[in-house]
Scaffold this motif. Structure first.
Motif, PDB file in Angstrom:
ATOM      1  N   SER A  19       0.827  -1.213   0.000  1.00  0.00           N
ATOM      2  CA  SER A  19       0.000   0.000   0.000  1.00  0.00           C
ATOM      3  C   SER A  19       0.861   1.261   0.000  1.00  0.00           C
ATOM      4  N   GLU A  20       2.071   1.182   0.568  1.00  0.00           N
ATOM      5  CA  GLU A  20       2.961   2.347   0.552  1.00  0.00           C
ATOM      6  C   GLU A  20       3.406   2.660  -0.874  1.00  0.00           C
ATOM      7  N   GLU A  22       1.678   1.915  -3.543  1.00  0.00           N
ATOM      8  CA  GLU A  22       0.473   2.435  -4.199  1.00  0.00           C
ATOM      9  C   GLU A  22       0.274   3.909  -3.864  1.00  0.00           C
ATOM     10  N   ALA A  23       0.454   4.254  -2.600  1.00  0.00           N
ATOM     11  CA  ALA A  23       0.286   5.645  -2.180  1.00  0.00           C
ATOM     12  C   ALA A  23       1.316   6.537  -2.860  1.00  0.00           C
ATOM     13  N   LEU A  24       2.536   6.060  -2.980  1.00  0.00           N
ATOM     14  CA  LEU A  24       3.586   6.836  -3.646  1.00  0.00           C
ATOM     15  C   LEU A  24       3.231   7.064  -5.103  1.00  0.00           C
ATOM     16  N   GLY A  26       0.281   7.097  -6.410  1.00  0.00           N
ATOM     17  CA  GLY A  26      -0.849   8.003  -6.500  1.00  0.00           C
ATOM     18  C   GLY A  26      -0.466   9.454  -6.303  1.00  0.00           C
ATOM     19  N   ALA A  27       0.524   9.686  -5.450  1.00  0.00           N
ATOM     20  CA  ALA A  27       0.951  11.055  -5.154  1.00  0.00           C
ATOM     21  C   ALA A  27       1.917  11.603  -6.198  1.00  0.00           C
ATOM     22  N   LYS A 233       8.187   4.659   3.765  1.00  0.00           N
ATOM     23  CA  LYS A 233       6.921   5.376   3.918  1.00  0.00           C
ATOM     24  C   LYS A 233       6.717   6.330   2.749  1.00  0.00           C
ATOM     25  N   ALA A 234       5.541   6.276   2.152  1.00  0.00           N
ATOM     26  CA  ALA A 234       5.267   7.090   0.970  1.00  0.00           C
ATOM     27  C   ALA A 234       5.452   8.574   1.252  1.00  0.00           C
ATOM     28  N   ASP A 235       5.039   9.035   2.423  1.00  0.00           N
ATOM     29  CA  ASP A 235       5.152  10.459   2.742  1.00  0.00           C
ATOM     30  C   ASP A 235       6.615  10.897   2.813  1.00  0.00           C
TER      31      ASP A 235
END
Length: 247
Positions: A19-20, A22-24, A26-27, A233-235
């Motif tokens: 999911s990390e 995926e989040a990356l 998406g951002a 971590k994506a953030d």
């Protein structure tokens, strides 16, 4: 060549952590630099499926020098390519320490990566004792000479400078120290490979975080970063990608 933000997940990551990635994705649907994640080998194929057409490359963290054979527990460059990788990290200091890898071993692994059309990220760097003894450039030069095969180009190799004493410690060299090594590496590559060296990307690695990335990326001949813990971590990784896009 685009600048490169490469994330080395090391021995971290289970299916739940996809999911990390995926989040990356998406951002950063249209990143202004190349983005690479090197997860553990168990996740490469699943991450490739999860990311689909997202502009994030995948890589392995090591490969064997042989394409196949009786090497229990090892992974070949052919296998990495088959799983969806386009890069492989080679010669990381943790491999050199934990598995006693030599420059000669890294060289033949790099050649194996090339046979499978993988871009090799070859890691070099000095220990704290070597830094304090004033041997940094000697060590870096020796490692480059021994680990890089003939025929290096911008397409088949990336060189990552990771001072061993800065990896995972929170310690970061001064910007002047980073510049000295990166300028030296560019000079050495140019002397050996001529015009082909101009596009070879030089990454800095060692406690790179969103709050120091802008300063690091402003240093001459720093073409990106090889990021460890902050890439999980994506953030955090996204903050480093943003800094590279601004550089």
């Amino acid at each position: 060549m685009k600048k490169l933000a490469a994330g080395n997940w090391k021995m971290n990551g289970l299916a739940a952590h996809l999911s990390e990635a995926e989040a990356l994705a998406g951002a950063h649907a249209q990143p202004g630099c190349e983005v690479l994640i090197c997860p553990p080998a168990t996740l490469i194929a699943r991450m490739a499926q999860t990311l689909g057409d997202a502009p994030i490359a995948l890589g392995g963290q090591d490969c064997h020098s042989a394409d196949s054979g009786a090497h229990t527990g090892d992974v070949s460059a052919v296998m990495l390519k088959d799983a969806g990788a386009s890069y492989v990290i080679l010669g990381h200091s943790e491999r050199r320490t934990d598995h006693k890898e030599t420059d000669a071993a890294v060289r033949v692994k790099t050649e194996a990566a090339w046979r499978s059309n993988l871009t090799a990220i070859v890691c070099i760097g000095e220990t704290l004792a070597e830094r304090e003894d004033g041997k940094t450039l000697d060590v870096v030069g020796t490692q480059m000479k021994g680990a890089l095969p003939d025929g290096c180009t911008a397409e088949n190799v990336v060189v990552a400078y990771e001072p061993v004493w800065a990896i995972g410690t929170g310690k970061v060299p001064t910007m002047e120290q980073i510049a000295e090594v990166h300028d030296f590496m560019r000079t050495e590559l140019t002397a050996r490979f001529g015009d082909a060296a101009a596009g070879i990307r030089l990454l800095y690695g060692g406690s790179v975080k969103p709050d120091n990335a802008d300063e690091i990326f402003a240093v001459s001949n720093v073409d990106g970063a090889l990021v460890g813990g902050a890439s999980l971590k994506a953030d955090d990784f996204g903050g480093i990608i943003g800094a590279l896009e601004r550089a």
